[in-house]
Design a protein around this motif. Sequence first.
Motif: not given
Length: 588
Positions: A49-53
């Motif tokens: 859901h998020h590129e940081e993840a």
Amino acid sequence: MAKIAAESLIERLAAWGVDTVFGLPGDGINGIMEGLRRHRDRVRFVLVHHEEAAALMATGYAKATGRVGVCLATSGPGGIHLLNGLYDAKLDHVPVLAITGMQETSVLGTGYQQEVHLDKLFADVAEYNMVITNPGQLPSLVDLAIRTAYARRGVAHLTLPNDLQVAEAGADPYRHVAPARLPQTAPVYLKPSGIPRQEDVEWAAEVLNNAERPAMLVGQGALHAGGEVLAVAEALGAPVVKTLLGKAVIPDDSPYTTGGIGLLGTRPSEELMDEADVLFMIGTNFPYTKFLPEPDRTRVVQFEADPTRAGARVPTDVPVVCDAKEGLRALLPLLKRRNGSPHLTKYQKMMGKWRADMKSLENPGRNPVAPQYAVSVLDELAADDAILACDSGTVATWAARHWTIRGDRRFYLSGTLATMANGLPYAIAMQHAFPGRQVIAYVGDGGFAMLMAEFLTAVRHRLPIKVVINNNNSLGQILWEQMVLGYPEHGVRFAAPEADFAAWARACGGFGAKVTEAGDVAPAIRQALEHDGPALVDIDVDPNEPPMPGKVTYDQAKSFAQAFLKGQPHRAAIATTLFKDRIQRLGE
């Protein structure tokens, strides 16, 4: 259907043994996504859901497996979002490959939508950093990127313009210089043996054999050398201090360890650093030098795999460049074994008292729930081969002191970067890597809230991760850091309404339990561990429980007192908690 250049990328990843790519699609990587679709039988794509993840998952995967972790993001904002997770990989020295998109080559330099030159942005984080400008480059540059990530234990980055992704595989429009050639070398990273020079080992043995009060400090570079570490400790009669990244090197109940070091460490470890006449550093480049011995009175021997880090922290008498396991094996026959060690016995007695003190804080009779009790229950009920992915914050203190390394347990966290929100992505990646093992994310409410959407990722991929939230409704570590500076707390407690993350877990289709009473902690954790899918336990813990250092200095105590005098808004509750802790340590 014609083969496209992006397929060359995916095929080469597969040849290197890459089986998982973590990422989030976008119009800047549609060609790469098509390459993944065409080769989905060889490389799976994990949608987040998020590129940081995605970057944190790639880092966690690399930490747990030793293999390169791979993350994928679109051009512009997608690539920017990767950076925090990539810095985690860089600072903890693990191999990660980041792949990003870029606008078509025909519009570069025109200020086109989302035009961010990610190669320039990644210049500091990446050991290898390249824009692909010719489809014929792909196989060779993938090889170089992955080899560099392994060899330098860091981040590699490849960014591919959209038009090159979908160009004909192997196309080479610029033949007037030299044709691109497919690599002939097998895609195997040949790790150096790491065997030390004999004269260096003899030099190290001489210093260690003459030590009267030796101490060993081990880190993540010694995770594969636990047996050798214990053998050397036995020969030298030396207590072993473990960095947080090296917590799993030897068991926590070993008679040779004094536990951790630093703010999250133990009093015996701090006393040992003050007293040691020789410090033997193995597989660690521990950055917090104020917790290391004074240079003028302690000799240092260091076994370090990277020549640039040998002797980089403190003046080092014997810097030895080697793999920890190979170096210790070579050293052992040269050590003079000691029959009995009063020095070691002293610290074994100190650790006995420390363990008793920590046990006394694991009190099931307190409400609000003592965080030490909550993690002690998790420690008791978790499997002996469980993997714990710990977030940053006060949870790191409780895990360092109350999560016990035994059996084949592993422990991971963001070490040098100490970023928040790493725990949940780590757990997801590690469960992918080890589907048959129990994987637990132990996180704070602040860190979980940052990337909580990834719990839905775990549900969608049917990953049976377990999440235990230490919910103090605040940024607990910052709260206490403000007070140690002598300031009243400000802006660190969340206002009403308080979050119920268990409700979110159930809304996602997983197991969720909210715990507010100490008597419900064990049943909830037991039920979560037995659940056959993703499960979350949200425990309301005492928000006024301080993560006290192992040894409180005068300056720390003075600043803490000054914060109270300046109008600490929760001083009555904090004082009550501190009083209870003190009574329990005295044997309530």
